[in-house]
Design a protein around this motif. Structure first.
Motif, PDB file in Angstrom:
ATOM      1  N   LEU A  41       0.846  -1.190   0.000  1.00 21.65           N
ATOM      2  CA  LEU A  41       0.000   0.000   0.000  1.00 21.65           C
ATOM      3  C   LEU A  41       0.873   1.227   0.000  1.00 21.65           C
ATOM      4  CD1 LEU A  41      -2.425  -1.297   2.682  1.00 21.65           C
ATOM      5  CD2 LEU A  41      -2.986  -0.979   0.296  1.00 21.65           C
ATOM      6  N   ARG A  42       0.546   2.173  -0.831  1.00 20.58           N
ATOM      7  CA  ARG A  42       1.363   3.371  -0.922  1.00 20.58           C
ATOM      8  C   ARG A  42       0.809   4.442  -0.001  1.00 20.58           C
ATOM      9  NH1 ARG A  42       5.249   5.340  -4.074  1.00 20.58           N
ATOM     10  NH2 ARG A  42       5.473   7.582  -4.248  1.00 20.58           N
ATOM     11  N   PHE A  43       1.684   5.001   0.832  1.00 25.30           N
ATOM     12  CA  PHE A  43       1.322   6.112   1.695  1.00 25.30           C
ATOM     13  C   PHE A  43       2.027   7.356   1.168  1.00 25.30           C
ATOM     14  CE2 PHE A  43       1.097   2.585   4.947  1.00 25.30           C
ATOM     15  CZ  PHE A  43      -0.269   2.454   4.807  1.00 25.30           C
ATOM     16  N   ASP A  44       1.376   8.489   1.282  1.00 28.02           N
ATOM     17  CA  ASP A  44       1.890   9.707   0.681  1.00 28.02           C
ATOM     18  C   ASP A  44       2.865  10.461   1.567  1.00 28.02           C
ATOM     19  OD1 ASP A  44       0.350   9.270  -1.567  1.00 28.02           O
ATOM     20  OD2 ASP A  44      -1.381  10.278  -0.681  1.00 28.02           O
ATOM     21  N   ALA A  76      -4.255   7.440   5.759  1.00 32.27           N
ATOM     22  CA  ALA A  76      -4.571   6.468   4.716  1.00 32.27           C
ATOM     23  C   ALA A  76      -4.668   5.068   5.299  1.00 32.27           C
ATOM     24  CB  ALA A  76      -3.496   6.504   3.630  1.00 32.27           C
ATOM     25  N   ALA A  77      -3.800   4.765   6.260  1.00 29.52           N
ATOM     26  CA  ALA A  77      -3.839   3.447   6.902  1.00 29.52           C
ATOM     27  C   ALA A  77      -5.154   3.237   7.621  1.00 29.52           C
ATOM     28  CB  ALA A  77      -2.667   3.310   7.874  1.00 29.52           C
ATOM     29  N   LEU A  78      -5.625   4.259   8.334  1.00 32.32           N
ATOM     30  CA  LEU A  78      -6.879   4.129   9.058  1.00 32.32           C
ATOM     31  C   LEU A  78      -8.074   4.040   8.112  1.00 32.32           C
ATOM     32  CD1 LEU A  78      -6.270   6.557  12.044  1.00 32.32           C
ATOM     33  CD2 LEU A  78      -6.237   4.076  12.053  1.00 32.32           C
ATOM     34  N   ARG A  79      -8.027   4.777   7.029  1.00 32.18           N
ATOM     35  CA  ARG A  79      -9.113   4.685   6.047  1.00 32.18           C
ATOM     36  C   ARG A  79      -9.187   3.283   5.462  1.00 32.18           C
ATOM     37  NH1 ARG A  79      -7.302   9.845   4.423  1.00 32.18           N
ATOM     38  NH2 ARG A  79      -6.207   8.939   2.641  1.00 32.18           N
ATOM     39  N   MET A  80      -8.004   2.692   5.231  1.00 37.37           N
ATOM     40  CA  MET A  80      -7.975   1.341   4.701  1.00 37.37           C
ATOM     41  C   MET A  80      -8.613   0.367   5.687  1.00 37.37           C
ATOM     42  SD  MET A  80      -4.692  -1.027   3.800  1.00 37.37           S
ATOM     43  CE  MET A  80      -4.203  -0.937   5.519  1.00 37.37           C
ATOM     44  N   MET A  81      -8.292   0.519   6.977  1.00 39.02           N
ATOM     45  CA  MET A  81      -8.889  -0.346   7.984  1.00 39.02           C
ATOM     46  C   MET A  81     -10.403  -0.195   8.014  1.00 39.02           C
ATOM     47  SD  MET A  81      -6.237   0.082  11.128  1.00 39.02           S
ATOM     48  CE  MET A  81      -7.371  -0.775  12.223  1.00 39.02           C
ATOM     49  N   ASP A  82     -10.854   1.057   7.929  1.00 39.40           N
ATOM     50  CA  ASP A  82     -12.293   1.304   7.972  1.00 39.40           C
ATOM     51  C   ASP A  82     -13.007   0.706   6.771  1.00 39.40           C
ATOM     52  OD1 ASP A  82     -11.914   2.657  10.294  1.00 39.40           O
ATOM     53  OD2 ASP A  82     -11.925   4.649   9.376  1.00 39.40           O
ATOM     54  N   SER A  83     -12.363   0.734   5.614  1.00 45.29           N
ATOM     55  CA  SER A  83     -13.008   0.267   4.396  1.00 45.29           C
ATOM     56  C   SER A  83     -12.954  -1.240   4.250  1.00 45.29           C
ATOM     57  CB  SER A  83     -12.339   0.905   3.166  1.00 45.29           C
ATOM     58  OG  SER A  83     -10.998   0.454   3.044  1.00 45.29           O
ATOM     59  N   GLN A  99      -2.622  -7.488  10.085  1.00 41.53           N
ATOM     60  CA  GLN A  99      -2.612  -8.024   8.733  1.00 41.53           C
ATOM     61  C   GLN A  99      -2.711  -6.925   7.681  1.00 41.53           C
ATOM     62  OE1 GLN A  99      -5.536 -11.506   9.959  1.00 41.53           O
ATOM     63  NE2 GLN A  99      -4.923 -11.672   7.825  1.00 41.53           N
ATOM     64  N   LYS A 100      -3.540  -5.935   7.952  1.00 40.01           N
ATOM     65  CA  LYS A 100      -3.770  -4.892   6.953  1.00 40.01           C
ATOM     66  C   LYS A 100      -2.622  -3.899   6.871  1.00 40.01           C
ATOM     67  CE  LYS A 100      -8.792  -5.121   7.383  1.00 40.01           C
ATOM     68  NZ  LYS A 100      -9.995  -4.475   7.942  1.00 40.01           N
ATOM     69  N   LEU A 101      -2.062  -3.520   8.019  1.00 42.41           N
ATOM     70  CA  LEU A 101      -1.071  -2.442   8.033  1.00 42.41           C
ATOM     71  C   LEU A 101       0.364  -2.941   8.011  1.00 42.41           C
ATOM     72  CD1 LEU A 101      -2.725   0.060  10.530  1.00 42.41           C
ATOM     73  CD2 LEU A 101      -3.081  -0.254   8.080  1.00 42.41           C
ATOM     74  N   GLN A 102       0.600  -4.204   8.341  1.00 41.36           N
ATOM     75  CA  GLN A 102       1.925  -4.803   8.257  1.00 41.36           C
ATOM     76  C   GLN A 102       3.006  -3.942   8.935  1.00 41.36           C
ATOM     77  OE1 GLN A 102       2.848  -7.919   6.169  1.00 41.36           O
ATOM     78  NE2 GLN A 102       0.766  -8.159   6.934  1.00 41.36           N
ATOM     79  N   PRO A 103       2.849  -3.618  10.222  1.00 39.61           N
ATOM     80  CA  PRO A 103       3.827  -2.744  10.883  1.00 39.61           C
ATOM     81  C   PRO A 103       5.181  -3.421  11.087  1.00 39.61           C
ATOM     82  CG  PRO A 103       2.321  -3.685  12.495  1.00 39.61           C
ATOM     83  CD  PRO A 103       1.781  -4.071  11.150  1.00 39.61           C
ATOM     84  N   VAL A 158       0.294   4.623  13.965  1.00 35.31           N
ATOM     85  CA  VAL A 158      -1.151   4.530  14.164  1.00 35.31           C
ATOM     86  C   VAL A 158      -1.424   3.989  15.562  1.00 35.31           C
ATOM     87  CG1 VAL A 158      -3.273   3.362  13.435  1.00 35.31           C
ATOM     88  CG2 VAL A 158      -1.669   4.190  11.715  1.00 35.31           C
ATOM     89  N   ASP A 159      -2.404   4.577  16.247  1.00 37.90           N
ATOM     90  CA  ASP A 159      -2.841   4.107  17.558  1.00 37.90           C
ATOM     91  C   ASP A 159      -4.237   3.507  17.466  1.00 37.90           C
ATOM     92  OD1 ASP A 159      -0.638   4.749  19.144  1.00 37.90           O
ATOM     93  OD2 ASP A 159      -1.333   6.795  19.513  1.00 37.90           O
ATOM     94  N   LEU A 160      -4.465   2.456  18.246  1.00 34.06           N
ATOM     95  CA  LEU A 160      -5.805   1.931  18.486  1.00 34.06           C
ATOM     96  C   LEU A 160      -6.040   1.969  19.984  1.00 34.06           C
ATOM     97  CD1 LEU A 160      -5.960  -1.286  16.235  1.00 34.06           C
ATOM     98  CD2 LEU A 160      -6.616   1.051  15.636  1.00 34.06           C
TER      99      LEU A 160
END
Length: 336
Positions: A6-9, A17-24, A279-283, A320-322
Motif C-alpha cells: 500500500l502506498r502512503f503519501d 490512509a492506513a486508518l481509512r484502509m482499515m475502515d473500508s 494483517q492490513k497495516l503490516q507494521p 497509528v494508535d488503536l
C-alpha cells in the motif's frame, strides 16, 4: 512505499490512509478474517539475502526454527508470526496477559494512605490554621473541588505553595514548562488517554528520561503505560495548575498520532481487531498495553517512524494508535 503493498503519501496522510484502509475493510468475524484454521503464509516480511525471518510462536507447525533472527512483518511485541494462525496465537497470549496482569495501578496503592495535603501544608508552615479551616469550610459548603483549589480561591494561598505541598505529599519533583515541546510530546500518548489520567508529557532529558506532569494526583498507571510504550524511564512530577493547563492546551492544539477508538464486546473481538490491524497495516513494530479499562495499541508502519529516543515517534508519520475498551452490558460507544 509500504511493504504491505500500500502506498502512503507521507506526512500525516500516511497514517490517515492506513486508518481509512482499515475502515473500508472491516471484517472482524472468524470466517471473514481467515483465522478459522487457515495457515497461509503472509506474503510480506523483512529479510536480508536468503535468510528468512523465523516465527515467534512456540507452537508454530510450519517446520521453521522457533528462534527468529530477522524481524518480519507484521511485527508484534518484538516477534513475527509466519501465518494468520500464529499471529492470532501471539495476540491472544498478549491480550490475556494484559487483562490478567498489573497495569501499574497497584503502585498507586502506596499513596492511598498518604498524609492529607492540608496537613502537609500546615506542618511545613505553608498555610496557617485559619487558612486551612476557611478552605475546608468553603469546600464543604460547595460540595465539590479539591482542597488545593479552595486554599487558593478561598484563602488566598499562593499556587506555588500548594504545588510545593503536593510535591512533598507525593514525594516527587515540582516540574515547570522549561523545555516543553508540545508538538513533539503530543505524539507520546493518545489525547483520550491523557485526559483520562490527567497527565501531560513534557520533555525527554538525556535521550533516556521522559518527564510527565500531573496537576494534583500522580497516576502511577499512566506513568507505567508511558514507560512501557516509549521504552524510556518516566519521571513523574506535579505542576502548578496554571502551567499544567497551559501545557494541556498546547498538547491539545498539536497534531497527535492518528487514532481509532473502539468498544469491543469481549476479549475475542479485541483479538480480532488487533489481528486484523496487523494483517492490513503490516507494521515493522507494534505494542499493546493496558491502562485502566483501556487497551492501547501502537503500530509503527515503517522504520523511519521510530524516533531517536526509545520508541517515541519523531513525527506522526507512519504511526497509528488503536484504543479499545471492553463494552459493558447496556453500553455502546461504537467507533470514534
Amino acid at each position: 512505499m509500504s511493504r504491505s503493498g500500500l502506498r502512503f503519501d507521507g506526512g500525516s496522510n500516511a497514517s490517515a490512509a492506513a486508518l481509512r484502509m482499515m475502515d473500508s475493510m472491516d471484517s472482524w468475524s472468524l470466517a471473514g478474517s481467515g483465522l478459522d484454521g487457515g495457515s497461509a503464509v503472509l506474503p510480506s516480511f523483512e529479510s536480508i539475502g536468503d535468510e528468512r525471518p523465523q516465527c515467534a510462536f512456540d507452537g508454530c507447525t510450519a517446520g521453521w526454527a522457533k528462534i527468529w533472527r530477522r524481524r518480519g512483518r507484521p511485527a508484534f511485541e518484538g516477534g513475527w508470526g509466519c501465518s494468520k494462525a500464529c499471529i492470532r496465537a501471539l495476540v491472544e497470549a498478549n491480550v490475556k496477559r494484559e487483562m490478567e496482569g498489573a497495569d501499574g495501578a497497584e503502585v498507586a496503592e502506596d499513596h492511598q494512605h498518604r498524609v492529607p495535603l492540608g496537613l502537609v501544608l500546615l506542618a511545613q508552615g505553608l498555610v496557617t490554621h485559619a487558612q486551612l479551616q476557611r478552605a475546608l469550610e468553603a469546600q464543604k459548603a460547595a460540595g465539590h473541588g479539591r482542597i488545593g483549589e479552595w486554599l487558593v480561591e478561598a484563602s488566598g494561598v499562593a499556587e506555588t505553595k500548594v504545588t510545593r505541598g503536593l510535591g512533598m505529599q507525593w514525594q516527587c519533583p515540582v516540574l515547570g514548562l522549561a523545555g516543553f515541546d508540545g508538538a513533539r510530546m503530543a505524539l507520546a500518548m493518545p489525547p483520550t488517554l491523557r485526559a483520562l489520567c490527567g497527565v501531560a508529557p513534557l520533555r525527554v532529558a538525556g535521550g533516556k528520561i521522559l518527564y510527565a506532569a500531573f496537576d494534583e494526583n500522580v497516576d502511577a498507571a499512566a506513568a507505567f503505560a508511558l514507560e512501557r510504550m516509549s521504552g524510556l524511564r518516566v519521571e513523574s512530577g506535579v505542576m502548578p495548575r496554571g502551567d499544567f493547563s497551559q501545557a494541556v492546551a498546547m498538547l491539545d492544539d498539536a497534531a497527535a498520532v492518528k487514532c481509532r477508538e473502539y468498544d469491543v464486546a469481549d476479549r475475542g473481538e479485541m483479538v480480532e481487531r488487533v489481528v486484523d490491524a496487523l494483517q492490513k497495516l503490516q507494521p515493522v513494530a507494534s505494542k499493546m498495553i493496558r491502562l485502566r479499562d483501556r487497551y492501547w495499541m501502537r503500530m509503527w508502519l515503517e522504520p523511519r517512524a521510530v524516533g531517536k529516543n526509545g520508541m517515541l515517534p519523531g513525527t506522526g508519520e507512519d504511526v497509528v494508535d488503536l484504543v479499545m475498551r471492553v463494552r459493558r452490558a447496556g453500553t455502546y460507544r461504537g467507533q470514534a
